[in-house]
Design a protein around this motif. Sequence first.
Motif, PDB file in Angstrom:
ATOM      1  N   ALA A   9       0.846  -1.207   0.000  1.00 63.15           N
ATOM      2  CA  ALA A   9       0.000   0.000   0.000  1.00 63.15           C
ATOM      3  C   ALA A   9       0.877   1.251   0.000  1.00 63.15           C
ATOM      4  CB  ALA A   9      -0.918  -0.015   1.222  1.00 63.15           C
ATOM      5  N   ARG A  10       1.969   1.207   0.771  1.00 64.32           N
ATOM      6  CA  ARG A  10       2.874   2.369   0.811  1.00 64.32           C
ATOM      7  C   ARG A  10       3.543   2.565  -0.544  1.00 64.32           C
ATOM      8  NH1 ARG A  10       5.456   0.750   4.495  1.00 64.32           N
ATOM      9  NH2 ARG A  10       7.501   0.448   3.587  1.00 64.32           N
ATOM     10  N   ALA A  11       3.874   1.456  -1.189  1.00 72.14           N
ATOM     11  CA  ALA A  11       4.508   1.554  -2.518  1.00 72.14           C
ATOM     12  C   ALA A  11       3.568   2.259  -3.507  1.00 72.14           C
ATOM     13  CB  ALA A  11       4.875   0.161  -3.019  1.00 72.14           C
ATOM     14  N   ARG A  19       9.361  11.260 -10.436  1.00 67.87           N
ATOM     15  CA  ARG A  19      10.368  10.525 -11.209  1.00 67.87           C
ATOM     16  C   ARG A  19       9.998   9.069 -11.457  1.00 67.87           C
ATOM     17  NH1 ARG A  19      15.283  10.554  -6.810  1.00 67.87           N
ATOM     18  NH2 ARG A  19      14.089   9.613  -5.149  1.00 67.87           N
ATOM     19  N   ALA A  20       8.874   8.627 -10.862  1.00 66.83           N
ATOM     20  CA  ALA A  20       8.424   7.251 -11.105  1.00 66.83           C
ATOM     21  C   ALA A  20       7.782   7.110 -12.486  1.00 66.83           C
ATOM     22  CB  ALA A  20       7.406   6.846 -10.044  1.00 66.83           C
ATOM     23  N   ALA A  21       7.382   8.237 -13.070  1.00 69.70           N
ATOM     24  CA  ALA A  21       6.587   8.204 -14.314  1.00 69.70           C
ATOM     25  C   ALA A  21       7.282   7.422 -15.416  1.00 69.70           C
ATOM     26  CB  ALA A  21       6.308   9.626 -14.769  1.00 69.70           C
ATOM     27  N   VAL A  52       8.376   0.708 -14.677  1.00 70.69           N
ATOM     28  CA  VAL A  52       7.824  -0.438 -13.943  1.00 70.69           C
ATOM     29  C   VAL A  52       8.750  -0.694 -12.756  1.00 70.69           C
ATOM     30  CG1 VAL A  52       6.766  -1.603 -15.919  1.00 70.69           C
ATOM     31  CG2 VAL A  52       9.107  -2.164 -15.308  1.00 70.69           C
ATOM     32  N   PHE A  53       8.147  -1.123 -11.647  1.00 72.23           N
ATOM     33  CA  PHE A  53       8.925  -1.404 -10.430  1.00 72.23           C
ATOM     34  C   PHE A  53       8.527  -2.749  -9.847  1.00 72.23           C
ATOM     35  CE2 PHE A  53       8.586   3.222 -10.559  1.00 72.23           C
ATOM     36  CZ  PHE A  53       9.895   3.622 -10.303  1.00 72.23           C
ATOM     37  N   ASN A  54       9.509  -3.514  -9.426  1.00 71.70           N
ATOM     38  CA  ASN A  54       9.236  -4.689  -8.604  1.00 71.70           C
ATOM     39  C   ASN A  54       8.874  -4.215  -7.207  1.00 71.70           C
ATOM     40  OD1 ASN A  54       9.946  -6.462 -10.602  1.00 71.70           O
ATOM     41  ND2 ASN A  54      12.018  -6.848  -9.806  1.00 71.70           N
ATOM     42  N   THR A  74      15.927  -3.078  -5.927  1.00 67.15           N
ATOM     43  CA  THR A  74      16.850  -1.925  -5.935  1.00 67.15           C
ATOM     44  C   THR A  74      16.208  -0.701  -6.599  1.00 67.15           C
ATOM     45  OG1 THR A  74      18.632  -3.530  -6.162  1.00 67.15           O
ATOM     46  CG2 THR A  74      19.189  -1.231  -6.596  1.00 67.15           C
ATOM     47  N   LYS A  75      15.526  -0.941  -7.720  1.00 67.22           N
ATOM     48  CA  LYS A  75      14.972   0.206  -8.461  1.00 67.22           C
ATOM     49  C   LYS A  75      13.897   0.936  -7.624  1.00 67.22           C
ATOM     50  CE  LYS A  75      12.824   1.345 -12.901  1.00 67.22           C
ATOM     51  NZ  LYS A  75      12.226   0.798 -14.131  1.00 67.22           N
ATOM     52  N   ALA A  76      13.027   0.146  -6.959  1.00 67.92           N
ATOM     53  CA  ALA A  76      11.991   0.773  -6.119  1.00 67.92           C
ATOM     54  C   ALA A  76      12.641   1.511  -4.942  1.00 67.92           C
ATOM     55  CB  ALA A  76      11.013  -0.276  -5.615  1.00 67.92           C
ATOM     56  N   ARG A  77      13.714   0.949  -4.422  1.00 65.52           N
ATOM     57  CA  ARG A  77      14.432   1.625  -3.321  1.00 65.52           C
ATOM     58  C   ARG A  77      14.957   2.972  -3.807  1.00 65.52           C
ATOM     59  NH1 ARG A  77      16.785  -3.735  -1.021  1.00 65.52           N
ATOM     60  NH2 ARG A  77      15.801  -3.716   1.014  1.00 65.52           N
ATOM     61  N   GLU A  78      15.581   2.953  -4.997  1.00 67.29           N
ATOM     62  CA  GLU A  78      16.266   4.157  -5.477  1.00 67.29           C
ATOM     63  C   GLU A  78      15.298   5.232  -5.964  1.00 67.29           C
ATOM     64  OE1 GLU A  78      20.427   1.922  -6.670  1.00 67.29           O
ATOM     65  OE2 GLU A  78      19.210   2.805  -8.267  1.00 67.29           O
ATOM     66  N   LEU A  79      14.292   4.828  -6.750  1.00 67.95           N
ATOM     67  CA  LEU A  79      13.423   5.844  -7.364  1.00 67.95           C
ATOM     68  C   LEU A  79      12.174   6.169  -6.553  1.00 67.95           C
ATOM     69  CD1 LEU A  79      13.485   5.153 -11.227  1.00 67.95           C
ATOM     70  CD2 LEU A  79      14.832   6.739  -9.885  1.00 67.95           C
ATOM     71  N   LEU A  80      11.692   5.188  -5.777  1.00 68.32           N
ATOM     72  CA  LEU A  80      10.474   5.452  -4.992  1.00 68.32           C
ATOM     73  C   LEU A  80      10.794   5.722  -3.526  1.00 68.32           C
ATOM     74  CD1 LEU A  80       8.033   2.606  -6.225  1.00 68.32           C
ATOM     75  CD2 LEU A  80       8.150   4.971  -7.016  1.00 68.32           C
ATOM     76  N   GLY A  81      12.001   5.381  -3.106  1.00 69.98           N
ATOM     77  CA  GLY A  81      12.319   5.459  -1.676  1.00 69.98           C
ATOM     78  C   GLY A  81      11.570   4.380  -0.908  1.00 69.98           C
TER      79      GLY A  81
END
Length: 368
Positions: A256-258, A267-269, A272-274, A320-327
């Motif tokens: 839900a937080r994601a 910058r998520a636009a 796709v994120f795992n 890693t990508k969700a960590r970096e771009l979404l925090g």
Amino acid sequence: MKTVLVTGGSGFIGRYVTSELLEHGYAVRVMDALVEQVHGDAPEKQEGVSDVIYADVRDKAAVLRAIDGIDGIIHLAAEVGVGQSMYEIARYVGANDLGTAVLLEAMLGKDIKKIVVASSMSVYGEGLYADNAGRRFDTIRRKPAEMKSKQWEPLSPDGDWLTPLATDEQKPVELASIYALTKYVQERQVLLYGDAYGVDAVALRLFNVFGAGQALSNPYTGVLANFASRLMNGQSPTIFEDGQQKRDFVHVKDVARAFRLALEKPRAAGHVFNIGSGNAYTIAQVAGLLADAMGLPHLQPEILNKARSGDIRHCFADITKARELLGFEPQHRLENSLGPFVDWVTSQVAPDRGPQMQKELLERGLVS
Ligand SMILES: NC(=O)c1ccc[n+]([C@@H]2O[C@H](COP(=O)([O-])OP(=O)(O)OC[C@H]3O[C@@H](n4cnc5c(N)ncnc54)[C@H](O)[C@@H]3O)[C@@H](O)[C@H]2O)c1
């Protein structure tokens, strides 16, 4: 962004997404068709949300009402179940792909700034593998002959043993079920639409989501929910293959937080994120942990040693990508979260529809 439409907002993940958004000051509208397989014939009233439209996302007039005055959309409405999608094909393609198409068409010319769609780890098919020399294999698919002889672990094209690795978004998709195909089409429709019309579009590839509120009545989805309903009925959980297949279990509150982060981060636009926990568990391990947490350690899993059509061997997330771009940082681990899950499960009446699912798959030759 102030007002968000959550399609499928009465579902398992939808209820948590809705609460997460309300807690962070958003106004939320829910649209949901209250599908019987998920909600039964007497759906529970949804607490905390007053703005609800009970309708199908394929109903364009209803969708136009649902998006009126909306700034952003989280699109979760979908039929969910790998096995069932292999024979109720029109149902899955209809709800998931036509449903998304109707939603996007309705958005044309409206001032909607963002859409985030729920995709799935199932689009990867098999996860990522490496051989002993460290070579990466990202298009592994098990052969029917190997499966027939109960050789469950995938081999390299040269017949070598492989080690499963965490799967990142670079891995090409490999669509092994109708469900996976529909999720990929949903994801592509949304990203393509975003590109064409300048709408910020994001797809979250969710791994195995768990938590209180999962549909215990739907035998086609939610490994933990299925195991729990078996255990509550005094039955051992049943496991296809040998139980050593690895998955990534991510808590629904982290998911839900994601979704909120994906909505908020410009910058998520276009990405796709795992969304997983970043940890791998074997299915047999999960069944054992749950039986222990429910105080039923004698109900150890029954290993079927049978293959189910469309199933993959190992897939767990590289986040890693969700960590970096979404925090995005998962805050709940499976082994620490089973207590509250079990408290909720034991407060429910759980029909054990597992045998019905197995019968339906067997009749159609989807189990061997
Ligand atoms: N639960 C998981 O592990 C998981 C993993 C990967 C992806 N997903 C995706 O996340 C989303 C939510 O899944 P969930 O686990 O909450 O499932 P769920 O079945 O609990 O929720 C889906 C909701 O969508 C509604 N719905 C279905 N078809 C509809 C339609 N045509 N029109 C309007 N509403 C409709 C259902 O009534 C239900 O309330 C889905 O898109 C699913 O594919 C879930």
